[in-house]
Design an enzyme around this catalytic site. Structure first.
Site, mmCIF file in Angstrom:
data_model
loop_
_atom_site.group_PDB
_atom_site.id
_atom_site.type_symbol
_atom_site.label_atom_id
_atom_site.label_comp_id
_atom_site.label_asym_id
_atom_site.label_seq_id
_atom_site.Cartn_x
_atom_site.Cartn_y
_atom_site.Cartn_z
ATOM 1 N N ARG A 64 22.515 54.055 -23.235
ATOM 2 C CA ARG A 64 21.514 53.936 -24.293
ATOM 3 C C ARG A 64 20.150 53.559 -23.729
ATOM 4 N NH1 ARG A 64 21.018 49.321 -28.493
ATOM 5 N NH2 ARG A 64 22.297 48.142 -27.033
ATOM 6 N N HIS A 65 20.065 52.434 -23.047
ATOM 7 C CA HIS A 65 18.761 51.969 -22.567
ATOM 8 C C HIS A 65 18.260 52.791 -21.386
ATOM 9 C CE1 HIS A 65 18.994 48.779 -25.387
ATOM 10 N NE2 HIS A 65 20.002 48.168 -24.787
ATOM 11 N N ASP B 207 -8.274 39.457 -15.176
ATOM 12 C CA ASP B 207 -9.734 39.469 -15.211
ATOM 13 C C ASP B 207 -10.196 38.014 -15.328
ATOM 14 O OD1 ASP B 207 -9.414 38.766 -17.876
ATOM 15 O OD2 ASP B 207 -10.507 40.472 -18.697
ATOM 16 N N HIS B 208 -11.501 37.828 -15.548
ATOM 17 C CA HIS B 208 -12.066 36.474 -15.620
ATOM 18 C C HIS B 208 -11.463 35.641 -16.748
ATOM 19 C CE1 HIS B 208 -14.260 39.281 -18.107
ATOM 20 N NE2 HIS B 208 -14.578 38.276 -18.909
ATOM 21 N N GLY C 155 -5.963 45.007 -22.845
ATOM 22 C CA GLY C 155 -6.692 45.913 -21.955
ATOM 23 C C GLY C 155 -5.996 46.094 -20.621
ATOM 24 N N HIS D 244 16.021 45.733 -22.377
ATOM 25 C CA HIS D 244 16.006 47.054 -23.023
ATOM 26 C C HIS D 244 15.032 48.034 -22.377
ATOM 27 C CE1 HIS D 244 17.767 45.607 -27.143
ATOM 28 N NE2 HIS D 244 18.475 45.193 -26.096
ATOM 29 N N CYS E 118 -5.233 39.257 -19.201
ATOM 30 C CA CYS E 118 -6.641 39.303 -19.597
ATOM 31 C C CYS E 118 -6.746 38.451 -20.866
ATOM 32 C CB CYS E 118 -7.144 40.741 -19.770
ATOM 33 S SG CYS E 118 -6.400 41.695 -21.092
ATOM 34 N N GLY E 119 -7.839 38.554 -21.591
ATOM 35 C CA GLY E 119 -8.002 37.697 -22.756
ATOM 36 C C GLY E 119 -6.890 37.881 -23.773
ATOM 37 N N THR E 120 -6.642 39.133 -24.114
ATOM 38 C CA THR E 120 -5.577 39.444 -25.076
ATOM 39 C C THR E 120 -4.308 39.951 -24.414
ATOM 40 O OG1 THR E 120 -6.393 41.700 -25.235
ATOM 41 C CG2 THR E 120 -7.256 40.110 -26.856
HETATM 42 C C1 RB5 Z 1 -12.921 40.143 -21.737
HETATM 43 O O1 RB5 Z 1 -13.924 39.541 -22.492
HETATM 44 C C2 RB5 Z 1 -11.839 40.708 -22.650
HETATM 45 O O2 RB5 Z 1 -12.322 41.817 -23.328
HETATM 46 C C3 RB5 Z 1 -10.620 41.065 -21.858
HETATM 47 O O3 RB5 Z 1 -10.157 39.932 -21.181
HETATM 48 C C4 RB5 Z 1 -9.417 41.584 -22.624
HETATM 49 O O4 RB5 Z 1 -9.104 40.767 -23.690
HETATM 50 C C5 RB5 Z 1 -9.440 43.008 -22.984
HETATM 51 O O5 RB5 Z 1 -8.447 43.581 -23.463
#
Ligand code: RB5
Length: 148
Positions: free
Chosen positions: A139-140, A14-15, A76, A104, A71-73
């Site tokens: 196993r795996h 994403d952005h 998502g 694994h 994405c940011g984290t």
């Molecule tokens: C975008 O602002 C942010 O919500 C997205 O990149 C992400 O971190 C969502 O999980």
């Protein structure tokens, strides 16, 4: 086990992840693989589920062997990709997690959080992910099979 096999690597973000995606696209090529950039291409706001879906569909269609989702984290877009049967997206923050996600879990998508880790750590995750094979064995393999 390490592998040097050349792969088609699809990248989607994403952005929030576009700058890291562009850096990793170069890293993919530098490592001798082929990069397929699925966007987004600007920092204009977009929805991460759309890019997680696009990445998953690309892998399931056989147009790329592995993917990178950003994405940011990383949360998502990995959730979005993992809603597709046959996609195993692993959210990694270090090379050890990236290595074990291949050994694994036979992960086929590396998910990264651009607002959480730096570019050098992300590159280490990428290089390790692409160089490591699934250990297989009873196993795996049995556990991955249970994922569906
Ligand atoms: C975008 O602002 C942010 O919500 C997205 O990149 C992400 O971190 C969502 O999980």
């Amino acid at each position: 086990m390490q592998t040097t096999t050349s792969r088609r690597v699809a990248l989607a973000s994403d952005h929030a992840g576009v700058a890291l995606k562009d850096a990793l696209k170069q890293a993919v090529e530098a490592l001798g693989h082929t990069a397929l950039d699925l966007g987004t291409h600007t920092d204009a706001s977009v929805d991460y589920p759309d890019f997680g879906d696009k990445l998953a569909r690309t892998i399931l269609a056989g147009d790329a062997e592995v993917g990178v989702a950003i994405c940011g984290t990383g949360i998502g877009i990995s959730i979005a990709a993992n809603r597709h049967k046959g996609v195993r997206a692993a959210l990694c923050h270090d090379a050890t997690s990236a290595r074990l996600s291949r050994q694994h879990n036979d992960a086929n998508v590396l998910a990264l959080g651009a607002r959480v880790i730096g570019a050098e750590v992300a590159k280490d995750c990428l290089a390790t992910f692409l160089a490591t094979e699934f250990e297989g064995g009873g196993r795996h393999s049995g556990r991955v099979h249970k994922l569906g």
